[in-house]
Motif scaffolding. Structure first.
Motif, short mmCIF file in Angstrom:
data_model
loop_
_atom_site.label_atom_id
_atom_site.label_comp_id
_atom_site.label_asym_id
_atom_site.label_seq_id
_atom_site.Cartn_x
_atom_site.Cartn_y
_atom_site.Cartn_z
N GLY A 1 0.86 -1.29 -0.07
CA GLY A 1 -0.09 -0.10 -0.10
C GLY A 1 0.75 1.47 -0.12
N MET A 2 2.16 1.11 -0.10
CA MET A 2 2.94 2.31 0.13
C MET A 2 3.01 3.14 -1.20
N HIS A 3 3.04 4.37 -1.21
CA HIS A 3 2.68 5.08 -2.39
C HIS A 3 3.95 5.14 -3.15
N TRP A 4 3.87 5.73 -4.36
CA TRP A 4 4.89 5.89 -5.38
C TRP A 4 5.10 7.27 -6.25
N ASP A 5 4.58 8.10 -5.74
CA ASP A 5 4.76 9.53 -6.13
C ASP A 5 6.12 10.06 -5.57
N PRO A 6 6.66 11.21 -6.20
CA PRO A 6 6.04 11.92 -7.33
C PRO A 6 6.17 11.08 -8.74
N GLY A 7 6.72 10.06 -8.84
CA GLY A 7 6.55 9.25 -10.12
C GLY A 7 7.70 9.41 -10.81
N PRO A 8 8.03 8.59 -11.94
CA PRO A 8 9.14 8.20 -12.77
C PRO A 8 9.34 9.55 -13.54
N TYR A 9 8.43 10.47 -13.67
CA TYR A 9 8.70 11.82 -14.51
C TYR A 9 9.12 12.91 -13.86
N TRP A 10 9.37 12.73 -12.40
CA TRP A 10 9.93 14.15 -11.85
C TRP A 10 11.34 14.09 -12.03
N ASP A 11 11.77 15.25 -12.28
CA ASP A 11 13.27 15.43 -12.84
C ASP A 11 14.22 15.67 -11.64
N TRP A 12 14.61 14.68 -11.00
CA TRP A 12 15.71 14.98 -9.92
C TRP A 12 16.81 15.58 -10.35
N SER A 13 17.29 15.14 -11.32
CA SER A 13 18.52 15.92 -11.77
C SER A 13 18.44 17.43 -11.97
N HIS A 14 17.39 17.78 -12.61
CA HIS A 14 16.98 19.07 -12.92
C HIS A 14 17.04 19.79 -11.38
N TYR A 15 16.21 19.04 -10.48
CA TYR A 15 15.94 19.75 -9.38
C TYR A 15 17.01 19.82 -8.25
N PHE A 16 18.08 18.99 -8.45
CA PHE A 16 19.17 18.89 -7.63
C PHE A 16 20.27 20.03 -8.44
N ASP A 17 20.04 20.29 -9.62
CA ASP A 17 20.84 21.41 -10.22
C ASP A 17 20.22 22.76 -9.57
N LEU A 18 19.07 22.91 -9.31
CA LEU A 18 18.24 24.09 -8.93
C LEU A 18 18.71 24.22 -7.32
N SER B 1 33.60 1.14 -6.02
CA SER B 1 32.44 0.07 -5.58
C SER B 1 31.27 0.52 -5.28
N MET B 2 30.91 1.71 -5.59
CA MET B 2 29.51 2.42 -5.38
C MET B 2 29.29 3.27 -6.74
N VAL B 3 27.98 3.33 -6.94
CA VAL B 3 27.61 4.49 -8.26
C VAL B 3 26.22 5.17 -7.66
N THR B 4 26.32 6.23 -8.49
CA THR B 4 25.15 7.00 -8.61
C THR B 4 24.32 7.00 -9.71
N ILE B 5 23.11 6.69 -9.56
CA ILE B 5 22.26 6.66 -10.64
C ILE B 5 22.10 8.11 -11.48
N ALA B 6 22.48 8.03 -12.66
CA ALA B 6 22.39 9.48 -13.38
C ALA B 6 22.21 9.14 -14.97
N PRO B 7 21.11 8.72 -15.23
CA PRO B 7 20.61 8.82 -16.47
C PRO B 7 20.47 10.11 -17.14
N LYS B 8 20.61 10.28 -18.68
CA LYS B 8 20.28 11.52 -19.45
C LYS B 8 18.83 11.54 -19.37
N PHE B 9 17.94 12.45 -18.61
CA PHE B 9 16.77 12.63 -18.60
C PHE B 9 15.85 12.54 -19.80
N ALA B 10 16.30 13.34 -20.87
CA ALA B 10 15.38 13.31 -22.27
C ALA B 10 15.67 12.07 -22.88
#
Length: 639
Positions: free
Chosen positions: A401-418, A432-441
């Motif tokens: 029952g846990m929620h999934w917002d704000p969803g996969p279309y919230w642009d975290w990369s742009h948000y953290f730039d701001l 031995s560790m990575v950060t998830i960083a796809p090109k949004f568009a």
């Protein structure tokens, strides 16, 4: 295409003059394919007498000039000019009408299940700008929703009409402040001015980017523009909104307080009084979307039988409403441990039906969250600035029952730039560790169910912050399983299914590499993703202490039983249905204390913070964070 109706030659003001001259020196049909949108802006500016930099600036603050695959924004806006049409986008509900999540997430109280809201009978006029534009252009709403060129013309026509109503005749950008403020759709003068100030700030600095559909657009900087701000006072907007006290000065923020009220039957609503950070440290900010529109969200926050969060951000202009003081505990995350130590920020809109968020909203939200993070010492990373979709279930039974917002279309990369904390590589090659960083568009997973959860209908192809995990280094291999969500079943591509999905900015321990693929540890499994969607990271990782074959994983960091005083029932330490086994490693977000805020009565004198000797480590265990006992793990650096 140039249109003969109402065509007027307009000078774009200051530095924009050269851009107009260059752009109009060749016929439209000679423009390179990736310059068509720039030409559309130039043509519309000329036709309606709107300074080019004003038109570009307004569009940037609405959509960043994107087309968004013709899909509506979270506030029912379409196209580069965000022309709104409520008839075709979204269904008014609320975030907590769905999934059966108890927003309080406290086992010591009866579960709170708010009644579903109803869609309003009348469409708010402010959400139907597409009709106003259609009337001015003598065209239909469907054309304005689907054709970027006509959408831009519609936005230009609305700006010109607002300028005509003000009675101002000028081709200089500084004289269009009132029209820009009116375009925001704000009913409050402060919000309208804040929107206009952001537009003119963008005009001053300039912008250039390639849109989501490959269009190269440039707004030439005009640092000398000084707008006539007095024009906003002539719009007849509200001036008496009570200001909120816990907002940065750079945003429009009003007080819409939530009631703390005793209810029949011994219950109360709709949040809890506390004394943070003296009573408990605030260490997390949770990003939500409302799954409804602004007016409905504010009505619900003021309902004593419902629930309340701390802030709501409006899509069209970035206006912020504060409902609960940050010292108090909102009921928003569905996990009482997280609620007691977090601030909840809701954003007007929908995680699926509406798939993109306005630039005005992103900017306003980032200013608020940056202010709160600095005030309370919350790290600007994805272990502490999280989505509702990253909040863990409290027990195995609550996970579905846990929620999934704000969803996969919230642009975290742009948000953290701001936020001034861009998501980037912090470790060396082979870390031995990575950060998830796809090109949004360019990152466009084919999710399903945007029309209706579980329908299986493919969503429109568009950029996403989410990366899907596979069981092997092969895009055709199955997705991972999530025992909490699906039991022994496999995860799906449904837009709401986070069982085999990682999000931009999250960090994971590397479990292997093969060719162009990288494996990470995820819910006790190896999850494979393309190596070009991650960057090397540094930080701490957790692994079981030697001699421990497996260790339990928890959804909350509650104290040991012996820590509870008489009269307060100990809260169960309920292990999650996941395996953290020897040899596995997970990114550590930090060591946290064991605490339980006992607040089950309306009388605040009965409220007690229970603190234990146990300490926990927050780990990025799957899509959601989880907690492990510090005594069970070894922390070591990854770099």
């Amino acid at each position: 295409m140039f249109h003969s109706v109402a065509r007027r030659l307009a000078v774009a003001g200051g530095a924009g003059l050269l851009a107009v001259a260059l752009a109009t020196s060749a016929p439209a049909q000679a423009q390179p394919a990736n310059q068509q949108r720039q030409q559309d802006f130039v043509s519309a500016a000329q036709e309606f007498g709107v300074p080019l930099d004003v038109l570009l600036g307004v569009s940037y603050l609405e959509s960043r000039w994107d087309y968004n695959a013709g899909t509506p924004s979270t506030a029912a806006g379409y196209g580069p000019m965000h022309l709104t049409d409520l008839r075709t986008a979204g269904v008014v509900t609320s975030e907590f009408d769905q999934n059966g999540e108890d927003p309080r997430g406290d086992d010591a109280r009866p579960a709170l299940h708010p009644k579903p809201t109803q869609q309003p009978a009348a469409i708010p006029p402010g959400l139907q700008t597409v009709d106003q534009a259609a009337a001015l252009l003598h065209t239909d709403a469907a054309t304005l929703r689907t054709d970027p060129e006509q959408n831009i013309r519609g936005g230009a026509a609305l700006l010109a009409e607002d300028q005509r109503k003000l009675g101002v005749r000028s081709e200089d950008a500084k004289d269009w402040y009132g029209a820009v403020a009116a375009y925001s759709g704000s009913e409050d003068v402060t919000a309208a001015q804040t929107f206009a100030d952001e537009v003119y700030g963008t005009i001053a600095t300039g912008e250039t980017r390639t849109t989501d559909d490959g269009q190269a657009v440039t707004l030439v900087a005009n640092p000398g523009v000084t707008p006539d701000k007095a024009q906003a006072e002539r719009l007849g907007l509200r001036t008496d909104a009570p200001p909120a006290t816990e907002c940065p000065k750079s945003v429009a923020c009003e007080s819409v307080p939530a009631p703390y009220q005793e209810l029949p039957g011994g219950d109360y609503g709709n949040h809890d009084i506390a004394n943070r950070p003296q009573s408990q440290k605030i260490d997390t900010i949770v990003i939500h979307d409302t799954e409804g529109y602004w007016d409905d969200a504010l009505t619900l926050a003021q309902d004593p039988t419902y629930l309340a969060w701390h802030y709501t951000v409006r899509s069209q202009d970035g206006l912020i409403a504060q409902h609960v003081p940050t010292k108090d505990v909102g009921w928003h995350a569905g996990n009482w441990y997280v609620n007691a130590k977090s601030i909840g920020v809701e954003h007007e809109g929908f995680a699926a039906q509406g798939t993109w968020y306005t630039e005005a909203m992103y900017r306003s939200s980032a200013k608020l969250v940056g202010y709160l993070a600095k005030r309370y010492g919350v790290p600007l990373d994805r272990a502490h600035i999280i989505g509702h979709d990253n909040v863990p279930g409290t027990t195995p039974a609550t996970i579905p029952g846990m929620h999934w917002d704000p969803g996969p279309y919230w642009d975290w990369s742009h948000y953290f730039d701001l936020l001034g904390a861009p998501i980037k590589a912090t470790g060396g090659a082979g870390s031995s560790m990575v950060t998830i960083a796809p090109k949004f568009a360019a990152n466009q997973p084919v999710f399903t169910g945007c029309d209706k959860i579980g329908s299986g209908t493919p969503c429109a192809a568009r950029g996403s912050e989410a990366v899907v995990l596979h069981t092997a280094p092969d895009a055709a291999s199955p997705l991972l399983s999530d025992a909490g969500l699906h039991g022994a079943g496999v995860s799906t591509m449904d837009v709401s299914d986070v069982g085999s999905r990682v999000a931009t900015g999250q960090q994971y321990a590397v479990a292997g590499r093969q060719g162009s693929w990288t494996a990470i540890w995820y819910l006790g499994q190896k999850g494979w993703l393309p190596s070009n969607t991650v960057v090397p990271a540094s930080g701490l990782v957790a692994t079981p202490k030697p001699g421990k074959a497996t260790i339990p994983v928890y959804g909350r960091a509650y104290p040991e039983t012996s820590a509870y005083p008489a009269g307060i029932a100990p809260q169960a330490l309920a292990p999650m249905p996941y395996t953290f086994a020897a040899g596995q490693t997970y990114s550590a977000g930090g060591v946290v204390p064991s605490e339980y805020y006992s607040a089950t009565t309306f009388d605040v004198s009965d409220h007690v913070v229970v603190r234990g000797k146990m300490k926990y480590v927050e780990v990025q265990f799957g899509h959601r964070v989880e907690y492990v006992n510090l005594d069970d793990v070894v922390l070591k650096p990854a770099f």
